[in-house]
Write an enzyme that holds these catalytic residues in place. Structure first.
Site, PDB file in Angstrom:
ATOM      1  N   GLU A 181       0.831  -1.212   0.000  1.00  8.13           N
ATOM      2  CA  GLU A 181       0.000   0.000   0.000  1.00  8.13           C
ATOM      3  C   GLU A 181       0.863   1.258   0.000  1.00  8.13           C
ATOM      4  O   GLU A 181       0.753   2.098   0.907  1.00  8.13           O
ATOM      5  CB  GLU A 181      -0.901   0.015   1.248  1.00  8.13           C
ATOM      6  CG  GLU A 181      -1.827  -1.187   1.402  1.00  8.13           C
ATOM      7  CD  GLU A 181      -2.522  -1.229   2.766  1.00  8.13           C
ATOM      8  OE1 GLU A 181      -2.135  -0.460   3.674  1.00  8.13           O
ATOM      9  OE2 GLU A 181      -3.461  -2.019   2.920  1.00  8.13           O
ATOM     10  N   PRO A 182       1.739   1.430  -0.970  1.00  3.60           N
ATOM     11  CA  PRO A 182       2.593   2.626  -0.952  1.00  3.60           C
ATOM     12  C   PRO A 182       1.785   3.875  -1.282  1.00  3.60           C
ATOM     13  O   PRO A 182       0.840   3.819  -2.068  1.00  3.60           O
ATOM     14  CB  PRO A 182       3.611   2.343  -2.060  1.00  3.60           C
ATOM     15  CG  PRO A 182       2.865   1.500  -3.036  1.00  3.60           C
ATOM     16  CD  PRO A 182       1.929   0.639  -2.209  1.00  3.60           C
ATOM     17  N   GLY A 183       2.142   4.967  -0.654  1.00  8.35           N
ATOM     18  CA  GLY A 183       1.473   6.224  -0.953  1.00  8.35           C
ATOM     19  C   GLY A 183       2.506   7.285  -1.247  1.00  8.35           C
ATOM     20  O   GLY A 183       2.805   7.606  -2.408  1.00  8.35           O
ATOM     21  N   ARG A 227       2.207  20.558   6.340  1.00  9.83           N
ATOM     22  CA  ARG A 227       3.196  19.586   6.836  1.00  9.83           C
ATOM     23  C   ARG A 227       4.300  20.194   7.705  1.00  9.83           C
ATOM     24  O   ARG A 227       4.667  19.605   8.718  1.00  9.83           O
ATOM     25  CB  ARG A 227       3.812  18.777   5.682  1.00  9.83           C
ATOM     26  CG  ARG A 227       2.791  17.885   4.954  1.00  9.83           C
ATOM     27  CD  ARG A 227       3.432  16.842   4.061  1.00  9.83           C
ATOM     28  NE  ARG A 227       4.067  15.798   4.842  1.00  9.83           N
ATOM     29  CZ  ARG A 227       5.349  15.716   5.098  1.00  9.83           C
ATOM     30  NH1 ARG A 227       6.191  16.596   4.594  1.00  9.83           N
ATOM     31  NH2 ARG A 227       5.817  14.752   5.853  1.00  9.83           N
ATOM     32  N   TYR A 247       3.950  18.303  11.141  1.00 16.93           N
ATOM     33  CA  TYR A 247       4.884  17.178  11.312  1.00 16.93           C
ATOM     34  C   TYR A 247       6.329  17.632  11.492  1.00 16.93           C
ATOM     35  O   TYR A 247       7.234  16.801  11.379  1.00 16.93           O
ATOM     36  CB  TYR A 247       4.852  16.266  10.084  1.00 16.93           C
ATOM     37  CG  TYR A 247       3.506  15.724   9.695  1.00 16.93           C
ATOM     38  CD1 TYR A 247       2.790  14.879  10.551  1.00 16.93           C
ATOM     39  CD2 TYR A 247       2.953  16.012   8.450  1.00 16.93           C
ATOM     40  CE1 TYR A 247       1.567  14.360  10.169  1.00 16.93           C
ATOM     41  CE2 TYR A 247       1.729  15.484   8.057  1.00 16.93           C
ATOM     42  CZ  TYR A 247       1.041  14.660   8.922  1.00 16.93           C
ATOM     43  OH  TYR A 247      -0.159  14.135   8.534  1.00 16.93           O
ATOM     44  N   CYS A 296      -2.952  34.033   9.880  1.00 17.05           N
ATOM     45  CA  CYS A 296      -2.743  34.638  11.195  1.00 17.05           C
ATOM     46  C   CYS A 296      -2.513  33.571  12.244  1.00 17.05           C
ATOM     47  O   CYS A 296      -3.373  33.306  13.101  1.00 17.05           O
ATOM     48  CB  CYS A 296      -3.932  35.520  11.538  1.00 17.05           C
ATOM     49  SG  CYS A 296      -4.126  36.808  10.316  1.00 17.05           S
ATOM     50  N   GLU A 297      -1.380  32.913  12.147  1.00 16.72           N
ATOM     51  CA  GLU A 297      -0.950  31.874  13.080  1.00 16.72           C
ATOM     52  C   GLU A 297       0.574  31.884  13.083  1.00 16.72           C
ATOM     53  O   GLU A 297       1.186  31.947  12.007  1.00 16.72           O
ATOM     54  CB  GLU A 297      -1.380  30.472  12.593  1.00 16.72           C
ATOM     55  CG  GLU A 297      -2.853  30.202  12.573  1.00 16.72           C
ATOM     56  CD  GLU A 297      -3.422  29.786  13.920  1.00 16.72           C
ATOM     57  OE1 GLU A 297      -2.630  29.493  14.849  1.00 16.72           O
ATOM     58  OE2 GLU A 297      -4.653  29.777  14.033  1.00 16.72           O
TER      59      GLU A 297
HETATM   60  C1  LIG Z   1      -1.481   6.147   4.987  1.00 18.28           C
HETATM   61  C2  LIG Z   1      -1.537   4.704   4.752  1.00 18.28           C
HETATM   62  C3  LIG Z   1      -0.730   4.107   3.774  1.00 18.28           C
HETATM   63  C4  LIG Z   1       0.290   4.861   2.968  1.00 18.28           C
HETATM   64  O1  LIG Z   1       1.411   5.192   3.737  1.00 18.28           O
HETATM   65  P1  LIG Z   1       2.681   5.866   3.023  1.00 18.28           P
HETATM   66  O2  LIG Z   1       3.602   6.131   4.147  1.00 18.28           O
HETATM   67  O3  LIG Z   1       2.221   7.098   2.366  1.00 18.28           O
HETATM   68  O4  LIG Z   1       3.225   4.875   2.060  1.00 18.28           O
HETATM   69  C5  LIG Z   1      -0.869   2.746   3.561  1.00 18.28           C
HETATM   70  N1  LIG Z   1      -1.760   2.017   4.282  1.00 18.28           N
HETATM   71  C6  LIG Z   1      -2.545   2.559   5.240  1.00 18.28           C
HETATM   72  C7  LIG Z   1      -3.493   1.698   5.993  1.00 18.28           C
HETATM   73  C8  LIG Z   1      -2.458   3.919   5.505  1.00 18.28           C
HETATM   74  O5  LIG Z   1      -3.224   4.448   6.449  1.00 18.28           O
END
Ligand SMILES: *Cc1c(COP(=O)(O)O)cnc(C)c1O
Length: 420
Positions: free
Chosen positions: A276-278, A315, A319, A344-345
Site C-alpha cells: 500500500e505505498p502512498g 506539513r 509534522y 494569522c498563526e
Molecule cells: C497512509 C496509509 C498508507 C500509505 O502510507 P505511506 O507512508 O504514504 O506509504 C498505507 N496504508 C494505510 C493503511 C495507511 O493508512
C-alpha cells in the site's frame, strides 16, 4: 531521467518552465509531473514483478482524480479509508477487486457500500468492527472478505504523528489477540478470512522496522496455517520513506533496501503480497509554486512572506517537516530567512532560519516534495480559497483541480431567514 530540472537557470517541470506556468495559473498552486508519478509507480511495481503482488496506492496521499486515473492506467489498486475514497477510486476506473478498505472507524453505511461493490478486502481493525461488519454482510447476504490489521508492536522510528504500529497506537489489533479473533471471524457467517494486514507508519527510512514487523506477521501466518485458517494474501502496508532533504537516502536506495527485506521473507508466504505505498509514489512528483508578497527585515531576521499558507501546506507545522525550497530562477547568493505565509498563526511557516537563495519581492519560489499529504490536507482557513492543482505531461499542462473561488466558499454557508 529527472522530471524537475533547471534549463537556462529556470526550474522546469517536465518541459515547462515554472515562470511560464505561473503566467497561466495564479499562484499559489500545486504542480505534478505525470511522468514522475508513472515512473515511481513502475519503479515500485517492477521491483516486485517476480512475486505475486498487488500494489494498492494509498488514496489519502493524493486523491486527485487525474492522479488516480494515471495510476489506474498503470494497473494500480487502491488502499482507501472512507466511502469518499472508494468512490474516487471507482470513478478513476480502479476495479473494486483491487480495492482494500482500511481505517479504524468504518461505518455501517460505508461497509454496505463496499460490500455491494464487491471490494477485494476489508482490513478490519477491531473486534467491534468485525461484529458490525458481520451483521451488515448478513443483512445484505454478501460475504465480506477480511484481513485483520495487526499491530505488530514495532517502533517505526519515524515522527510520532505518523507512527502506527506500536502498542498504544489506535491502529490495528494487538498481535497477542490475533489468533483468538481469527478463530472468531472464521466461525462467523458471511465473513471470509482471506488475509493478514499491517501498516506500521509512514516516512520509514530504517527498513529493520519492516523486517521486524514482517517477521512477526510470518509467525502469525504459520500459526494460522496450522489452525487451517485460509490466508490468500498478506498486506505489508505502505510507509517507505522518500527523500525530502539532500542528505537523506534517495528513494531508489531505500527501495533497494526494502526489496532486500521483502525478498528475504517472500518465499515463506505461499500467497499473494499486497503493498500500500502512498508517499513513495507521488511525494517527489509534486511541487508547490508560490510568490513572494513581501520581504520583511526585523529583529535581525529576514522574513520571506509568500502567498501560500499553512492552509495550503500544513506539513511543516503539523509534522515538523522539512521541505526543500528553491528559487524558480536559480541564484548564486544565499541568505538565512524564515519562509512564512499570510495566515494569522505563528505556526504558518514553511521554513525557519533556512539558508536559501536570495529571493526578492514578486519572485517565485518552489516548495519541493509536495505531491503527498499536501493538497489533500489543504483547507480554506482565513477564508483563503483551496488552491488549484496542475498536472504537467511533456509540454502540456492541465488544470486537474480548479481553485475554489471566494463565491464558492461563501455560497456553502446558509444564513437563516430570521437573520437576513
Ligand atoms: C497512509 C496509509 C498508507 C500509505 O502510507 P505511506 O507512508 O504514504 O506509504 C498505507 N496504508 C494505510 C493503511 C495507511 O493508512
Amino acid at each position: 531521467m529527472s522530471f524537475f530540472e533547471y534549463k537556462n537557470s529556470v526550474q522546469h517541470i517536465e518541459q515547462l518552465s515554472v515562470l511560464d506556468l505561473a503566467q497561466r495559473h495564479p499562484t499559489p498552486f500545486y504542480c505534478y509531473s505525470a511522468g514522475k508519478i508513472q515512473t515511481q509507480f513502475r519503479l515500485f511495481a517492477d521491483t516486485f514483478s517476480h512475486l505475486n503482488t498487488l500494489v494498492c496506492f494509498a488514496v489519502k496521499v493524493n486523491s486527485n482524480q487525474a492522479v488516480l486515473s494515471l495510476l489506474a492506467g498503470q494497473g494500480a489498486g487502491a488502499d482507501v479509508v472512507s466511502m469518499g475514497e472508494i468512490k474516487r477510486a471507482l470513478a478513476a476506473n480502479i476495479p473494486a477487486q483491487k480495492i482494500v478498505f482500511s481505517g479504524v472507524a468504518k461505518t455501517e453505511l460505508e461497509m454496505a457500500f463496499a460490500l455491494e461493490q464487491n471490494i477485494l478486502c476489508f482490513n478490519v481493525e477491531s473486534e467491534p468492527e468485525l461484529i458490525v461488519l458481520a451483521n451488515v454482510a448478513k443483512n445484505l447476504k454478501i460475504t465480506a472478505n477480511i484481513s485483520f490489521r495487526i499491530n505488530p508492536n514495532v517502533d517505526a522510528r519515524t515522527h510520532k504523528k505518523i507512527s502506527t504500529g506500536k502498542k498504544g497506537d489506535k491502529f490495528g489489533i494487538d498481535i497477542e489477540q490475533a489468533i483468538e479473533l481469527y478463530q472468531q471471524a472464521n466461525s462467523l457467517e458471511y465473513i471470509n478470512v482471506t488475509g493478514i494486514d499491517m501498516h506500521i507508519g509512514s516516512q520509514i527510512s530504517d527498513v529493520t522496522s519492516f523486517d521486524q514487523a514482517i517477521q512477526k506477521i510470518k509467525t502469525l501466518y504459520f500459526e494460522l496455517k496450522t489452525l487451517n485458517i485460509n490466508i490468500e494474501h498478506v498486506d505489508f502496508g505502505g510507509g517507505l520513506a522518500v527523500q525530502y532533504e539532500e542528505d537523506q537516502p534517495t528513494e531508489a536506495q531505500l527501495l533497494t533496501q526494502y526489496a532486500q527485506v521483502i525478498n528475504r521473507h517472500a518465499p515463506d508466504f505461499a500467497c499473494q503480497i499486497i503493498f500500500e505505498p502512498g508517499r513513495f509514489i507521488t511525494a517527489n512528483a509534486g511541487v508547490l509554486i508560490s510568490k513572494v508578497i513581501y520581504k520583511k527585515e526585523q529583529s535581525n531576521k529576514t522574513f520571506l512572506i509568500v502567498d501560500a499558507g499553512m492552509n495550503d501546506l500544513i506539513r511543516p507545522t503539523l509534522y515538523d517537516a522539512t521541505h526543500k525550497i528553491t528559487a524558480a530562477t536559480k541564484k548564486e547568493v544565499f541568505e538565512s530567512v524564515d519562509v512564512v505565509g499570510p495566515v494569522c498563526e505563528t505556526g504558518d511557516y514553511f521554513a525557519l532560519d533556512r539558508t536559501m537563495e536570495v529571493v526578492g519581492q514578486n519572485e517565485l519560489i518552489v516548495i519541493h516534495t509536495t505531491g503527498a499529504y499536501c493538497a489533500v490536507a489543504s483547507n480554506s482557513y482565513n477564508s483563503r480559497p483551496v488552491i488549484a492543482e496542475i498536472l504537467v505531461q511533456g509540454d502540456q499542462d492541465y488544470v486537474i483541480r480548479k481553485a475554489q473561488t471566494i463565491k464558492d466558499m461563501i455560497d456553502l454557508d446558509i444564513v437563516p431567514a430570521c437573520l437576513k
